[in-house]
Design a protein around this motif. Sequence first.
Motif, PDB file in Angstrom:
ATOM      1  N   ASN A 640       0.838  -1.193   0.000  1.00 26.87           N
ATOM      2  CA  ASN A 640       0.000   0.000   0.000  1.00 26.87           C
ATOM      3  C   ASN A 640       0.875   1.245   0.000  1.00 26.87           C
ATOM      4  N   THR A 641       0.600   2.137  -0.919  1.00 30.79           N
ATOM      5  CA  THR A 641       1.384   3.371  -1.015  1.00 30.79           C
ATOM      6  C   THR A 641       1.004   4.371   0.074  1.00 30.79           C
ATOM      7  N   SER A 642      -0.209   4.290   0.585  1.00 35.43           N
ATOM      8  CA  SER A 642      -0.662   5.275   1.562  1.00 35.43           C
ATOM      9  C   SER A 642      -0.001   5.113   2.921  1.00 35.43           C
ATOM     10  N   THR A 643       0.608   3.978   3.159  1.00 36.18           N
ATOM     11  CA  THR A 643       1.238   3.739   4.455  1.00 36.18           C
ATOM     12  C   THR A 643       2.758   3.779   4.382  1.00 36.18           C
ATOM     13  N   ARG A 644       3.318   4.122   3.232  1.00 34.52           N
ATOM     14  CA  ARG A 644       4.771   4.089   3.088  1.00 34.52           C
ATOM     15  C   ARG A 644       5.467   5.121   3.952  1.00 34.52           C
ATOM     16  N   GLU A 645       4.809   6.238   4.212  1.00 36.74           N
ATOM     17  CA  GLU A 645       5.445   7.292   4.990  1.00 36.74           C
ATOM     18  C   GLU A 645       5.703   6.878   6.431  1.00 36.74           C
ATOM     19  N   TYR A 646       5.027   5.831   6.887  1.00 36.32           N
ATOM     20  CA  TYR A 646       5.223   5.394   8.270  1.00 36.32           C
ATOM     21  C   TYR A 646       6.292   4.316   8.395  1.00 36.32           C
ATOM     22  N   LEU A 647       6.855   3.898   7.274  1.00 34.99           N
ATOM     23  CA  LEU A 647       7.852   2.836   7.307  1.00 34.99           C
ATOM     24  C   LEU A 647       9.195   3.371   7.751  1.00 34.99           C
ATOM     25  N   ASN A 648      10.006   2.470   8.282  1.00 32.61           N
ATOM     26  CA  ASN A 648      11.331   2.815   8.785  1.00 32.61           C
ATOM     27  C   ASN A 648      12.320   2.743   7.624  1.00 32.61           C
ATOM     28  N   ASN A 649      12.848   3.891   7.224  1.00 30.70           N
ATOM     29  CA  ASN A 649      13.786   3.919   6.095  1.00 30.70           C
ATOM     30  C   ASN A 649      15.041   3.114   6.386  1.00 30.70           C
ATOM     31  N   GLU A 650      15.465   3.131   7.637  1.00 30.83           N
ATOM     32  CA  GLU A 650      16.655   2.355   7.991  1.00 30.83           C
ATOM     33  C   GLU A 650      16.435   0.872   7.748  1.00 30.83           C
ATOM     34  N   GLN A 651      15.243   0.397   8.085  1.00 32.30           N
ATOM     35  CA  GLN A 651      14.923  -1.009   7.854  1.00 32.30           C
ATOM     36  C   GLN A 651      14.779  -1.309   6.365  1.00 32.30           C
ATOM     37  N   LEU A 652      14.258  -0.339   5.612  1.00 31.64           N
ATOM     38  CA  LEU A 652      14.167  -0.543   4.162  1.00 31.64           C
ATOM     39  C   LEU A 652      15.559  -0.630   3.548  1.00 31.64           C
ATOM     40  N   GLN A 653      16.469   0.207   4.021  1.00 31.15           N
ATOM     41  CA  GLN A 653      17.841   0.162   3.505  1.00 31.15           C
ATOM     42  C   GLN A 653      18.547  -1.126   3.912  1.00 31.15           C
ATOM     43  N   LYS A 654      18.146  -1.637   5.078  1.00 32.19           N
ATOM     44  CA  LYS A 654      18.759  -2.876   5.550  1.00 32.19           C
ATOM     45  C   LYS A 654      18.421  -4.043   4.634  1.00 32.19           C
ATOM     46  N   GLY A 655      17.301  -3.925   3.906  1.00 32.34           N
ATOM     47  CA  GLY A 655      16.929  -4.970   2.967  1.00 32.34           C
ATOM     48  C   GLY A 655      17.953  -5.161   1.874  1.00 32.34           C
ATOM     49  N   LYS A 656      18.751  -4.116   1.602  1.00 32.41           N
ATOM     50  CA  LYS A 656      19.780  -4.272   0.575  1.00 32.41           C
ATOM     51  C   LYS A 656      20.841  -5.276   0.989  1.00 32.41           C
ATOM     52  N   GLN A 657      21.071  -5.389   2.289  1.00 30.12           N
ATOM     53  CA  GLN A 657      22.038  -6.391   2.745  1.00 30.12           C
ATOM     54  C   GLN A 657      21.576  -7.805   2.395  1.00 30.12           C
ATOM     55  N   ILE A 658      20.267  -8.007   2.454  1.00 30.61           N
ATOM     56  CA  ILE A 658      19.727  -9.322   2.101  1.00 30.61           C
ATOM     57  C   ILE A 658      19.976  -9.599   0.624  1.00 30.61           C
ATOM     58  N   ASP A 659      19.693  -8.603  -0.225  1.00 28.09           N
ATOM     59  CA  ASP A 659      19.915  -8.779  -1.662  1.00 28.09           C
ATOM     60  C   ASP A 659      21.381  -9.023  -1.961  1.00 28.09           C
ATOM     61  N   GLU A 660      22.242  -8.284  -1.263  1.00 30.32           N
ATOM     62  CA  GLU A 660      23.671  -8.442  -1.511  1.00 30.32           C
ATOM     63  C   GLU A 660      24.148  -9.831  -1.114  1.00 30.32           C
ATOM     64  N   TRP A 661      23.688 -10.300   0.029  1.00 31.16           N
ATOM     65  CA  TRP A 661      24.102 -11.644   0.435  1.00 31.16           C
ATOM     66  C   TRP A 661      23.606 -12.670  -0.568  1.00 31.16           C
ATOM     67  N   TRP A 662      22.414 -12.526  -1.038  1.00 28.74           N
ATOM     68  CA  TRP A 662      21.851 -13.492  -1.977  1.00 28.74           C
ATOM     69  C   TRP A 662      22.654 -13.520  -3.278  1.00 28.74           C
ATOM     70  N   ARG A 663      23.073 -12.327  -3.739  1.00 23.02           N
ATOM     71  CA  ARG A 663      23.857 -12.297  -4.982  1.00 23.02           C
ATOM     72  C   ARG A 663      25.210 -12.954  -4.784  1.00 23.02           C
ATOM     73  N   GLN A 664      25.829 -12.754  -3.645  1.00 18.58           N
ATOM     74  CA  GLN A 664      27.144 -13.343  -3.405  1.00 18.58           C
ATOM     75  C   GLN A 664      27.074 -14.863  -3.269  1.00 18.58           C
ATOM     76  N   VAL A 665      26.027 -15.328  -2.620  1.00 18.16           N
ATOM     77  CA  VAL A 665      25.934 -16.764  -2.382  1.00 18.16           C
ATOM     78  C   VAL A 665      25.499 -17.511  -3.629  1.00 18.16           C
ATOM     79  N   SER A 666      24.479 -16.982  -4.294  1.00 22.62           N
ATOM     80  CA  SER A 666      23.959 -17.710  -5.455  1.00 22.62           C
ATOM     81  C   SER A 666      24.868 -17.578  -6.669  1.00 22.62           C
ATOM     82  N   LYS A 667      25.556 -16.441  -6.805  1.00 18.89           N
ATOM     83  CA  LYS A 667      26.469 -16.212  -7.932  1.00 18.89           C
ATOM     84  C   LYS A 667      25.787 -16.500  -9.266  1.00 18.89           C
ATOM     85  N   GLY A 668      24.555 -16.108  -9.331  1.00 18.54           N
ATOM     86  CA  GLY A 668      23.815 -16.286 -10.581  1.00 18.54           C
ATOM     87  C   GLY A 668      23.296 -17.680 -10.804  1.00 18.54           C
TER      88      GLY A 668
END
Length: 1661
Positions: A640-668
Amino acid sequence: MDQTQRSVAAAANSRTYQFHPARAAITDLFNLYLGVRNSRQKADDSVREPPNKTQKRVLALNRELPPRNEQFLLDFEQLQTQFGDQDQLQSVTESVLISLVIQCCSHAPRAEFLLFALRSLCSIGYVNWDTFLPSLLSSVASAEGPVSQGSQGVPSVSSSVSQSGMMPSTSVIANASNFQSANAASTLTSVHVIGSPAQSTIEPSSGATLSPVKLSNIACSGQPSTTRMDSSIRDNAISNLRQLCCKIILTGLECNLKPVTQAEIFHHMLNWLVNWDQRQHGNEECDGKSWRLEKALIEWLHSCLDVIWLLVEEDKCRVPFYELLRSGLQFIENIPDDEALFTLILEIHRRRDMMAMHMQMLDQHLHCPTFGTHRILSQTTPNVSVEGVANLRYSPITYPSVLGEPLHGEDLAASIQRGSLDWERALRCIRHAIRSTPSPDWWKRVLVVAPFYRGSVPTPGAVFTCDMICEATIDRIVELLKLTNSGNEFFSLFIYFFFQNSCGNMKQLNFNFPDFFAFGSYLIAEINCWQEWLVFSDIFFFLMKSGCIDFVDFIDKLGSRLSASDHHILNTNHVTWLLAQIIRVEHVMTALNTDSRKVETTRKILSFHREDRSSDPNNPQSILLDFISSCQNLRIWSLNTSTREYLNNEQLQKGKQIDEWWRQVSKGERMMDYMSMDDKSIGMFWVVSYTMAQPACETVMNWLSSGGVTELLPGANVQPNERFMVMRGEVSPLPISLLSGFSMNLYLKLVFQMEESLFAGQVVPSIAMVETYTRLLLIAPHSLFRSHFSHLAQRNASLLSKPAVTLLVLEIVNYRLLPLYRYQGKCKPLMYDVTKIISALKGKRGDHRVFRLAENLCINLILSLRDFFSVKREGKVKMAISNKFFCSLFPLLNLGKILKLTFAGPTEFTETLNRITIITLAITIKTRGMQQMLITYFTFKPCWNRYWQLASIHGQRKHYVIFPYSSRSLNDTDRQKRTCNSRMATGSTDSETTVINQCTQLLSSSAEPNYVMTYINHSFPQHRQYLCAGAWILMQGHPENINSGNLARVLREFSPEDVTFNIYTMVDVLLHHIQIELQHGRSLQVVAIFSVDSLTKLSPLLSTSSCLPFSGPFTENCANLAFFVWTHELIPLDILLLALIDRDDDPHALRIVARASTNCMNRGPPEHWLYTGIFKRSDLQKALGNHLSWKEEYELYVLYPTFFDDIVARLLPVIPLVVYRLIENDAIESADRILGMYSLFLAYHPLRFTFVRDILAYFYGHLPGKLIVRILNVLDLSKIPFSESFPQHISSTNPAICPPLEYFATLLLALSGPANASEGQKAFYQIQDPGTYTQLVLETAVIEILSLPISASQIVSSLVQIVVNIQPTLIQSSNGLHGASSGAMQGSVLPTSPSGGSTDSAGRSTPSVSGINTSSFVSRSGYTCQQLSCLFIQACGLLLAQLPPEFHLQLYMEASRIIKESWWLTDGKRSLSELDSAVSYALLDPTWASQDNTSTAIGNIVALLHSFFSNLPQEWLEGTHVIIQQLRPVTSVAMLRIAFRIMGPLLPRLVTAHNLFNKILSLLLNTLVDVFGKNTQPPVPVEASEIADLIDYLHHIIHYEGQAGPVQANSKPRPEVLSICGRAAESLRPDVQHLLSHLKPDVNSSIYAATHPKIAQNPSS
């Protein structure tokens, strides 16, 4: 004569009386005395000119006065002499009187004269009240009848009776066809209030044909201004009419009326009272006359009450007071402000409450279920359809109401107020369920969908509301948070203490820091209740997905609860993780997208986030909890776009660590090596499962398929357009420790993808994929379970037509998921599905593998079914019974119609399954009880005959004595059949010679190849079953003499059932051959029958033969069997063993079985879900043998490999039956040897815990201690919650010493469900048998009790001693430790006692139990001492109900002894009032008694018996009458009340077991005779009114039994029961006898017999 016939006769009579010559004369006579002008005077007046006002006054003054009333009787007698037929004259007179009553009801002087005339005519016997009063009431109802057709009219009597629950009337009350009402003497165009003589003049025509008076015809001229006045006039007329009728009835009651007349009067009076405030068209009274109408209304109400009181007067007992109790009068909505009516209603309530006490069991509503055995209300079953029975709902808190009628759950539950006792009961049960994890089937029966997710139609049945579920769920979350925090604090203290005290000694201790911190990580994982959170998340997901919790409301209440609690309680992200599991549920997504409170809800969800404070950042759980907030924010961001302003940006940025780990482990690459992942990688992959479930799913699937595939070329059995590939190699299945942390979303995706690959793909799957698939279903049984056959049929109907799919499903269910199906309560539909397969294949040639696997699964199902099952015959439902036998019996009755299949043979079950069912039935009856055994036998006698004809059972065997003799006698026929089998195979007659000749041509070494097909196609079916027997005879100890190839080919071409018949026939020949050899004096050596090498299925057999009485060189039998089973693998071993044990009446059969032993193959550990290695696929031929493998057809050999199936695995259900047979036939040493050999093998049995429990119960009292220990060793003892001292007690050298009371108290404490149990919650896969931890604790206690080397009387005595004195023991202990504060802790749980803590009526206290450390019990339980004492009583009753009947008798004896030895019952100096007070005190509900510290031995023992009864199967209730027999002779009302209090609540359960009901009812009546008999001289005189509640109870329970359930308006007693009561009443004192006068099959004294003539016509002698 029914009502229709009566109406026709009345109409015919009315036409006769209408033209009777006396009618005009009688009418004129009455008109004369009423002051009414006759027709001639009216005609003369009509000729004259109309008078003016002055003339009217003159006429009024000069009118002739009527004669004096005293002259009426003389005039009537003179008129009487003018007519000959006095009977007709009497009827005409009654008809005229009825018409005049209706016409003159509003004219007071005329009404008084009619009363005088009735009394006068009655004095000369000229009024028959038994015909006059019913006709009068019928005419009155007819006069008011048309009003009931209006929207606001007075309903007819018949409809009112139905609504109020009264007995139906015996005449057509609302019908105007009765001759009196259909032919009134005159008509009224209007009915006026009393006025001037001119206004009240009524001038009927003496000879005209007139219609009855209709009070609805009151002058309604259609003018709106007069409508209200007309309605008021009509209401006043009705009041006057009813007032007059009541006066007439009171006059009639001075005479002795027939019961049918009294019943008629009673019904009409009740109908008038119930509908006292009905008004036509709803118009209100005129304000000017409301006082007068109110006065008239009150007058007839009081007269009506006078009639009712006179009818129910105890001195006369014209109508039982019970009829008022079931009338519903006390529940009328608009009670008038009248003291007299209120007094009657108050008395009804008082007596109803007193009667209800005898219907309700003490404290049963407080009992928490074990969730293992469904407690169904048996009395409701006969009135429920099959579909209703299958979904019968019964909640632990909603129980039958006071008179036994079922309460509708949602309406009831919605009315329970938060914070009340009922609310606390509900929450306690739900909390218990959440901890014990019952199956989804249980939850579905007791829950309803939240109102937000469903329509407005309420759900019937016993339920918990969504508010209760919501609160209990939040309670569990808070509880887990507290446990989690305590774990963290404990570890912190541990670290601090360790470093403070041990750092100086590190080097000396050679301390290993990595090991220490590894241990610390493990400790945190365990103490933080991770397993509990995982189990709870599965239930939470199920409840949320099912719509049983309103998500928005849940979040709001959870936020409020956590805010109101200690702010430190939410220290971890467990709540955030829990919500992340359900965030993709449809209801949740809708709430977060479209609900008006979505923003507020989202903000509250985000507020639950906490920063991770784990001391071990590499722990998988810590990593998941650290990243779970980021996962949640990412998901909400995408919703929902109407509730995005209440989200924690720090936690959203932390999601990039998950993507990065996945790319390193899976290696495509879309694959990972899951067997080499470290803890950090596991934790991060868990996180990925919440953010990128689809890629994670693909990597798992790729891993399971990484062994590579080989394409298979099309063959004869492969469709041309299909391409199949086979896995080249195997990989390890995913370990359960890794799978357990996956998100629920990934679970769902994996299961879907795996099912697509397993069942719909073109690649033969790997064992790793199949094993991983089953592990997923075991991890989340609530969220992922599916019934495979129906699920696959819905997904793609053609899937199950493929043999590969069918085989795979059967293997998965039989060897992996059978306990899961039983836990889910889905064994019944599974049996339907498997029976379809068996039905289709049993007569089909050649298809042996699928058939034998399905048959083996059916054997397991028959041995494990515990579900409710509908039994059908000829397409109609006959009954529904809960037991294993009828679960298996169902397909036998009419499966062709039910499943729409065609079949050959007499039954749908196979020969083997029929025999297994008989054995299972015997085990069930003796170990768990069964419902209505004998009734069922006679209902389905043809089916029983088929069973016993197929089962070779000797009548002298131990467990078959429980069957009806007529069933066991059929064994003689079967023995003759077996003798015939032996003769046929030996060739002593022409037909037998034909069989031998055919076998010789087929099996000789020089047999023609073409003869094989000739034999298959042209031999008689009845000759084919002798093929193996003929081969046996032809071998003559030299198997090489026959053509094994031809034999194998023919057996493969036979149908599976033909092979089965061959095996049973061959066994008959074998045993007969042994007997013949012995008769000829030849010695016999039964040795190593089955010789195999260690690389195949079986190990070498025992080399010794010391247990056998034979020795010598004769070994041809051994060689012959080895030829069939091992050399050429021609027949299945499991069927052969079953055939041998079925012939246990032959002494040689079991000796042969005892020589067979097997070893486990390389199947991995028994707990397959924990195995992390690579599963090895067995060679098809080695696994199944030649007969089942068809190895010459290569494509089938490759396409249909085995996964878990082999010959040895199919012996798992057979070996326990072998042990049963050996013990039963006193072969104890052989049974011990078999159990010793098979101990490792039986570890693979999916239901071995149930096997141990049942065999101990079945042979209780007949097993030596050594064998008991051997049986117990079948279990994994380290994983069973046995008591600490249990090993010492079973190994005691002095079996006469009973364990101390503390040992038994510990068992009861475990069953009470301690609130602070130290042992963590177990996942389902850890306790698959029996399925829940609560049931495991219960069954473990049963096993302990059955294993103790002491008598049943010692055990029962110890348990009863604890229960009788547990309350004072616990309370005294608590007072000693905590003072008076303990009593105040229970306010929110226990009710307020009505006794107020008074002990005056008892005068003495109950002693406490010595030898029990009660203080530790209270602290360990988590309950107060008051709560725990009640739970101990319930736990003891539950435990005793699981034990064999030997314990039941001892309980009855012990309970009777304790009651009879009560000091106040034997004290002859006590007055009646003191004893009555003592009884009420003694039978106080234990909940209240524990609160006031006023518990008594009798109260506790009665509560124990009631708890015992409520958990006992119906068949085991047969011995309950022993209690009454032991209490007799009853010499006081006090003991009489105790007897009724014990047995009264039991009778509602027996309404369908007529014989047992009659037996107990007779005993209760006999106790009544003991006290109130004609020849009894009680020490203290007792009035009959003292037992009014017992009399009311007897009336109610007899009607309850006649209805076979809750009493309805048309309920009537059974003639047989009335006869029993009548015979007992003959021995009672007259003052008590007349109170039971209506419970007789006598129309002259009983309203029940009189209103139901069939009862009087056919009374039981």
